[in-house]
Structure formats: structure tokens, C-alpha cells
Design a protein around this motif. Structure first.
Motif, short mmCIF file in Angstrom:
data_model
loop_
_atom_site.label_atom_id
_atom_site.label_comp_id
_atom_site.label_asym_id
_atom_site.label_seq_id
_atom_site.Cartn_x
_atom_site.Cartn_y
_atom_site.Cartn_z
N SER A 112 0.82 -1.22 0.00
CA SER A 112 0.00 0.00 0.00
C SER A 112 0.85 1.27 0.00
CB SER A 112 -0.93 0.01 1.22
OG SER A 112 -0.18 -0.05 2.41
N GLU A 113 2.04 1.20 0.60
CA GLU A 113 2.90 2.38 0.65
C GLU A 113 4.13 2.23 -0.25
OE1 GLU A 113 5.34 2.60 4.37
OE2 GLU A 113 3.89 1.11 5.08
N ASN A 114 4.13 1.20 -1.08
CA ASN A 114 5.26 0.95 -1.97
C ASN A 114 4.84 1.20 -3.42
OD1 ASN A 114 7.57 0.11 -3.27
ND2 ASN A 114 7.20 -2.08 -2.92
N PRO A 115 5.20 2.34 -3.99
CA PRO A 115 4.81 2.65 -5.36
C PRO A 115 5.74 2.03 -6.41
CG PRO A 115 6.02 4.49 -4.47
CD PRO A 115 5.95 3.46 -3.37
N LEU A 116 6.78 1.33 -5.96
CA LEU A 116 7.79 0.82 -6.88
C LEU A 116 7.40 -0.55 -7.43
CD1 LEU A 116 11.01 1.67 -4.82
CD2 LEU A 116 10.00 3.01 -6.67
N ASP A 117 7.65 -0.74 -8.71
CA ASP A 117 7.52 -2.08 -9.28
C ASP A 117 8.86 -2.79 -9.11
OD1 ASP A 117 9.17 -0.82 -11.09
OD2 ASP A 117 7.75 -0.89 -12.76
N ASP A 118 8.98 -3.99 -9.66
CA ASP A 118 10.21 -4.76 -9.48
C ASP A 118 11.43 -4.03 -10.04
OD1 ASP A 118 8.93 -6.84 -8.21
OD2 ASP A 118 8.53 -7.94 -10.05
N LEU A 119 11.26 -3.38 -11.18
CA LEU A 119 12.37 -2.65 -11.78
C LEU A 119 12.80 -1.49 -10.90
CD1 LEU A 119 14.28 -2.36 -14.17
CD2 LEU A 119 12.56 -0.92 -15.30
N GLY A 120 11.83 -0.79 -10.31
CA GLY A 120 12.15 0.33 -9.42
C GLY A 120 12.88 -0.13 -8.18
N VAL A 121 12.43 -1.24 -7.62
CA VAL A 121 13.10 -1.80 -6.44
C VAL A 121 14.53 -2.18 -6.78
CG1 VAL A 121 13.15 -3.73 -4.82
CG2 VAL A 121 10.98 -2.61 -5.35
N PHE A 122 14.70 -2.85 -7.91
CA PHE A 122 16.03 -3.30 -8.29
C PHE A 122 16.95 -2.12 -8.58
CE2 PHE A 122 19.18 -5.18 -11.26
CZ PHE A 122 19.69 -6.13 -10.40
N PHE A 123 16.41 -1.06 -9.18
CA PHE A 123 17.22 0.13 -9.44
C PHE A 123 17.74 0.72 -8.14
CE2 PHE A 123 17.46 4.76 -9.50
CZ PHE A 123 18.41 4.97 -10.49
N ASN A 124 16.87 0.83 -7.14
CA ASN A 124 17.28 1.41 -5.87
C ASN A 124 18.26 0.51 -5.12
OD1 ASN A 124 15.68 4.05 -5.13
ND2 ASN A 124 14.23 2.73 -6.18
N VAL A 125 18.04 -0.80 -5.19
CA VAL A 125 18.98 -1.74 -4.57
C VAL A 125 20.35 -1.62 -5.22
CG1 VAL A 125 19.53 -4.20 -4.33
CG2 VAL A 125 17.23 -3.38 -3.80
N THR A 126 20.37 -1.55 -6.55
CA THR A 126 21.63 -1.41 -7.28
C THR A 126 22.29 -0.07 -6.99
OG1 THR A 126 20.70 -2.79 -9.05
CG2 THR A 126 22.69 -1.55 -9.56
N PHE A 127 21.48 0.96 -6.87
CA PHE A 127 22.01 2.30 -6.59
C PHE A 127 22.74 2.33 -5.25
CE2 PHE A 127 21.29 6.54 -4.64
CZ PHE A 127 22.05 7.30 -5.52
N VAL A 128 22.13 1.74 -4.23
CA VAL A 128 22.77 1.69 -2.90
C VAL A 128 24.06 0.88 -2.97
CG1 VAL A 128 22.52 0.89 -0.52
CG2 VAL A 128 20.59 1.99 -1.67
#
Length: 252
Positions: A112-128
Motif C-alpha cells: 500500500s505504501e510501496n509505489p515501486l515495481d520490481d524494476l524500481g526496487v532493483f534500481f534502488n537496490v543497485t544504486f545503494v
């Protein structure tokens, strides 16, 4: 991305990155065969971590882990030199890797509070990971970078090395992205079971492609692991049916 999700994204990225760092560190201290043997035990690490955070598994499911892990261990082990430090690093790698699906499931629960799809999650994980990993590379191996680049240049393979790294990065990105998609759809234990089962098929594929020896012992190990994977699905199905039946009785 909401700030509340960083409390999951950052740990997810750290355990993901740490898993590979620890795996490579382990491989530098003992033979790859032994490292692969320890890596096959990832489902056991998942069970241990799951118990620590309150997860419970039926005896049916736990029993199926024996042929799954044991079969791949039988198929992949080729002997090698043991190292206490290497084994510890490989075990820590297992713990880090098995933490990924737990954090991924937390993201799923916060849909409900996560607007990210799988690609968005992976982008942020990779960014960190991109921000944190170079720091450790320079701290531990910074003095070796210049000499390594110079040696590659002298041998005339620097450009080829760069091209190989680029291709490896592309396929690695796709591999990890698909893993994240699978993680978001499976329970942590089910995902960790895929590791040794997929490894069993990789042993067969690599043997066929590279001409590696694939004897009777390896064939038996692969068969045992695949059979264990099938039993795991049956056990999970039986548990699901039993849970649904129990819930139905409670409602009545």
C-alpha cells in the motif's frame, strides 16, 4: 520513493552485496568445489534465519531439504582444499543471500505504501550497492588496482578485459533482476530451495557445453536433488491444504 521504504531497501542491498563479496572472498581461500558445496546449504541457512524471526516450518518441508542439498553436494563436489576461514565466509555468504527474500517479502507486505515495481526496487537496490561497494574496494584492494590495470595493458588484453566485463555486467544485471522478480513471488524458503535445484541443472548444462566430466555420481546427485525439489512442492502443497482446512474449521 517513500522514506519509510529505505529501511528495507538499504538492508536488502547490503545483504545482497555482502553475499557476493563474501562468496568471492571464500573462493579466494579454498577451492571452488568446496565453496559450491557450502553454498548448496543455503536452504538450511534460510530455515535458521526463519526460526530466529518467528517463521515455522513443518517436518515434511524440512525433511525434503536433505535430498535437495545433499543431491547437489554429491553432484558438484570434486574434492579440494578446506579452509576454516573459507568455510566461515561461505556460511556468512549463505546467511546474507538468504536474507534477500525476507526483505523482499517485507516490501510486498507494504504494498500500500510501496509505489515501486520490481524494476524500481532493483534500481534502488543497485544504486545503494553502487555507492557502498566501491568504498570497500578501495579500502581493501585500492593498492592493487593500478598494478592490475598496468599488467593487463602490458599483456595487450585491457580492451578485451573491458569488453568481457561489460558483457558480464549486462548478463549479471538480467540474472539478478529476474531473481528479484522470483523472490517477490515466492516465500523465502521456496526461493532458497531454487538455488541448489537450479545449480543441479547448471551442472548438467555446463557439462554438456564445456565438456566437463559428468559421471554416474553426478547424475545420481542431480536426480536426488530434483526429486527432493518435487517432494518439497508436494510438502508445501500438503501444508497449504492443511492450513486451509484448519482455517475453514475455525470459521465454522
Amino acid at each position: 520513493m517513500p522514506r519509510t521504504l529505505w529501511s528495507i531497501i538499504v538492508p536488502l542491498s547490503l545483504v545482497w552485496t555482502a553475499g557476493f563479496v563474501l562468496f568471492n572472498a571464500s573462493a579466494s581461500r579454498m577451492s571452488p568445489a568446496v565453496v559450491s558445496l557450502v553454498r548448496c546449504m543455503e536452504p538450511l541457512a534460510t530455515v535458521a534465519v526463519g526460526f530466529l524471526i518467528g517463521e515455522r516450518y513443518s517436518w515434511r518441508v524440512l525433511v525434503t531439504l536433505i535430498p535437495i542439498c545433499g543431491g547437489v553436494a554429491l553432484a558438484s563436489f570434486r574434492g579440494g582444499v578446506l579452509s576454516a576461514a573459507g568455510i566461515c565466509l561461505a556460511l556468512l555468504s549463505n546467511v546474507s543471500f538468504c536474507g534477500r527474500p525476507f526483505f523482499t517479502q517485507q516490501l510486498k507486505l507494504r504494498k500500500s505504501e510501496n509505489p515501486l515495481d520490481d524494476l524500481g526496487v532493483f534500481f534502488n537496490v543497485t544504486f545503494v550497492a553502487t555507492l557502498t561497494l566501491p568504498v570497500f574496494v578501495f579500502l581493501f584492494e585500492g593498492t592493487l588496482i593500478q598494478s592490475a590495470v598496468q599488467r593487463l595493458s602490458e599483456e595487450g588484453v585491457l580492451v578485451q578485459f573491458g569488453a568481457d566485463m561489460m558483457m558480464s555486467s549486462i548478463f549479471f544485471f538480467l540474472y539478478q533482476f529476474i531473481q528479484l522478480m522470483v523472490m517477490s513471488k515466492l516465500t523465502p524458503l521456496a526461493f532458497s530451495v531454487l538455488t541448489p535445484v537450479v545449480k543441479a541443472f547448471m551442472i548438467v548444462a555446463c557439462s554438456l557445453h564445456f565438456g566437463d566430466p559428468f559421471g554416474l555420481l553426478s547424475a545420481v546427485g542431480v536426480a536426488i536433488s530434483c526429486g527432493g525439489g518435487y517432494l518439497f512442492t508436494l510438502a508445501r502443497g500438503a501444508d497449504g491444504t492443511r492450513a486451509a482446512s484448519t482455517e475453514s474449521r475455525k470459521e465454522k
